[in-house]
Design a protein around this motif. Sequence first.
Motif, PDB file in Angstrom:
ATOM      1  N   ALA A   8      -1.867  -0.771  11.972  1.00  0.00           N
ATOM      2  CA  ALA A   8      -2.698   0.432  11.884  1.00  0.00           C
ATOM      3  C   ALA A   8      -2.896   0.784  10.415  1.00  0.00           C
ATOM      4  O   ALA A   8      -2.025   0.562   9.587  1.00  0.00           O
ATOM      5  CB  ALA A   8      -2.048   1.586  12.624  1.00  0.00           C
ATOM      6  N   GLU A   9      -4.042   1.322  10.091  1.00  0.00           N
ATOM      7  CA  GLU A   9      -4.335   1.753   8.729  1.00  0.00           C
ATOM      8  C   GLU A   9      -4.887   3.170   8.753  1.00  0.00           C
ATOM      9  O   GLU A   9      -5.498   3.594   9.733  1.00  0.00           O
ATOM     10  CB  GLU A   9      -5.373   0.830   8.071  1.00  0.00           C
ATOM     11  CG  GLU A   9      -4.819  -0.477   7.552  1.00  0.00           C
ATOM     12  CD  GLU A   9      -3.934  -0.301   6.327  1.00  0.00           C
ATOM     13  OE1 GLU A   9      -3.880   0.822   5.768  1.00  0.00           O
ATOM     14  OE2 GLU A   9      -3.287  -1.290   5.946  1.00  0.00           O
ATOM     15  N   ARG A  10      -4.657   3.880   7.673  1.00  0.00           N
ATOM     16  CA  ARG A  10      -5.267   5.185   7.515  1.00  0.00           C
ATOM     17  C   ARG A  10      -6.784   5.020   7.511  1.00  0.00           C
ATOM     18  O   ARG A  10      -7.316   4.113   6.839  1.00  0.00           O
ATOM     19  CB  ARG A  10      -4.802   5.784   6.187  1.00  0.00           C
ATOM     20  CG  ARG A  10      -5.183   7.239   5.975  1.00  0.00           C
ATOM     21  CD  ARG A  10      -4.538   7.712   4.678  1.00  0.00           C
ATOM     22  NE  ARG A  10      -4.783   9.118   4.450  1.00  0.00           N
ATOM     23  CZ  ARG A  10      -4.276   9.811   3.434  1.00  0.00           C
ATOM     24  NH1 ARG A  10      -3.485   9.183   2.564  1.00  0.00           N
ATOM     25  NH2 ARG A  10      -4.532  11.076   3.286  1.00  0.00           N
ATOM     26  N   PRO A  11      -7.532   5.829   8.259  1.00  0.00           N
ATOM     27  CA  PRO A  11      -8.989   5.662   8.297  1.00  0.00           C
ATOM     28  C   PRO A  11      -9.585   5.786   6.900  1.00  0.00           C
ATOM     29  O   PRO A  11      -9.046   6.498   6.036  1.00  0.00           O
ATOM     30  CB  PRO A  11      -9.453   6.818   9.192  1.00  0.00           C
ATOM     31  CG  PRO A  11      -8.265   7.166  10.014  1.00  0.00           C
ATOM     32  CD  PRO A  11      -7.077   6.927   9.135  1.00  0.00           C
ATOM     33  N   PRO A  12     -10.695   5.090   6.645  1.00  0.00           N
ATOM     34  CA  PRO A  12     -11.326   5.197   5.326  1.00  0.00           C
ATOM     35  C   PRO A  12     -11.930   6.577   5.128  1.00  0.00           C
ATOM     36  O   PRO A  12     -12.176   7.317   6.083  1.00  0.00           O
ATOM     37  CB  PRO A  12     -12.417   4.121   5.366  1.00  0.00           C
ATOM     38  CG  PRO A  12     -12.748   3.998   6.815  1.00  0.00           C
ATOM     39  CD  PRO A  12     -11.451   4.225   7.551  1.00  0.00           C
ATOM     40  N   ARG A  13     -12.146   6.909   3.889  1.00  0.00           N
ATOM     41  CA  ARG A  13     -12.844   8.138   3.535  1.00  0.00           C
ATOM     42  C   ARG A  13     -14.338   7.829   3.564  1.00  0.00           C
ATOM     43  O   ARG A  13     -14.839   7.071   2.736  1.00  0.00           O
ATOM     44  CB  ARG A  13     -12.404   8.565   2.131  1.00  0.00           C
ATOM     45  CG  ARG A  13     -12.996   9.877   1.642  1.00  0.00           C
ATOM     46  CD  ARG A  13     -12.196  11.060   2.159  1.00  0.00           C
ATOM     47  NE  ARG A  13     -12.579  12.264   1.447  1.00  0.00           N
ATOM     48  CZ  ARG A  13     -11.993  12.691   0.328  1.00  0.00           C
ATOM     49  NH1 ARG A  13     -10.986  12.015  -0.200  1.00  0.00           N
ATOM     50  NH2 ARG A  13     -12.399  13.800  -0.252  1.00  0.00           N
TER      51      ARG A  13
END
Length: 502
Positions: free
Chosen positions: A225-230
């Motif tokens: 999982a990754e932090r969603p992009p800005r």
Amino acid sequence: MSDSQLDIDVDLLVIGGGVNGTGIARDAAGRGLSVMLVERDDLASHTSSSSTKLIHGGLRYLEYYEFRLVREALAEREKLIDVAPHLISPMRFVMPLAAGMRPAWLIRLGLFLYDHIGGRTRLPKSKGVRLDKTDWGAGLKPIRYGFVYSDGWVDDARLVVLNALDAAERGAQIRTHTSFEGARRESDHWVATLGDGSTVTARAVANTSGPWVSKVLAEMPQAHAERPPRLVKGSHIIVKKLFEGEHAYILQNPDKRIIFAIPYEDDFTLIGTTDKPYEGDPSHPTIDPDETEYLCDSVNRYFSRQVGAGDVVGSYSGVRPLFDDGNENASEVTRDYVLRLGTGEAPQILSAFGGKITTYRRLSEHALEDLAPFLPAMAKPWTAGVPLPGGDLPNGDFAAFLKSVRSRWPFLDAVNATRMAHAYGTRIEWVLGDATRLDDIGQGLSTREIDYLIDEEWAQTAEDILWRRTKLGLHGGAPLQAAVEAYLATRTDPARADRDRP
């Protein structure tokens, strides 16, 4: 699922047909890997066709101390001009000195760094200029002084197509209008399902899906999982030509942002970009009235001719998937690319966040460096010195090449000879061949060129042809759109064809 039920087996599956995806596919195929790229829509149909169309270091990023990004981008600017001299044109940029903006000493210092940290070899260095007594001030209100520096201009969508072309010619499979539906781990490979019902096994996946990078990861439950992009929306407007000359302007605003005013398609000026946080559907972003007002106000601050919403003849917006570095100001979020690998086990997935068109080639190299432990042995990096399709101009001299085009095909008028020479480079031979005349559908577009774009460049619709492979939609409007659609209806086989080439 047994191997006998699987349709395709590749080393690398690339998800997303923008500049980063096609760049990785080209690099990987040229190193001897088997590659498939899938794109849900057309090549460059989203962010990669919605840029300010600059090959540049990013002068303003020096204010945010992003020296590594600027250095790499400036070095890449030189390399890309070398490998695509038909598509990428050097351009001079004028920055007027306006009261209340950055002081002259600070700009001079920034331009000194800009001239030197990237290893500039071919473009003229920066200098101070008088604007009120020279053509550098064309169209401006009375402003006495400014600075001039160098960068490059590119047709962003065609840059993507050329990378895809080279990837395909080196063995990569390019599948447009083919969605990625999900993937699961099986032993040492991914098993991916595509929207056409086929399945693909891959030893590694490059997730270059732009604003959908997190959505792709969600469709691979065993992936990290990754932090969603800005997500940041950038919008541009197009107006009738505001000034004469081949130079562009970089304009400072009171909010410390900068706006470009760039000669565009001979008859127009391209103005942009905005930076606005975005939370909607990235598939079809559109410009907001406040963005139009902001861009008009920006140029009205400097130009004699004033423009408003009624003067806008076209606009486009793109959503940039920036890596979320926690900065609250959308304009100050890093534009540097970030590559994130999954867990250390195979099969591996790499996800790309952020980045600039200028640095796509280095991003591709870095992506393959990161994926190397999970892929078969591959050859060394190679893309820095190999021309993109059509870029093998004699001595890299576009002016001399254009002269030869005018001589070889004298029925082309000056505008279309220049347009086609830029778009296709030496591969204009593939388009025109032994033609002695063209059946003009409109704006110099012929059925011969349309056939080439369909057979060789994955174009399927009038939009693909008029707004991405060319920009003739801006000139021809609805009548040209209708003419192209009518011709497309006469073609019995719209698929990419294999044919003899000169």
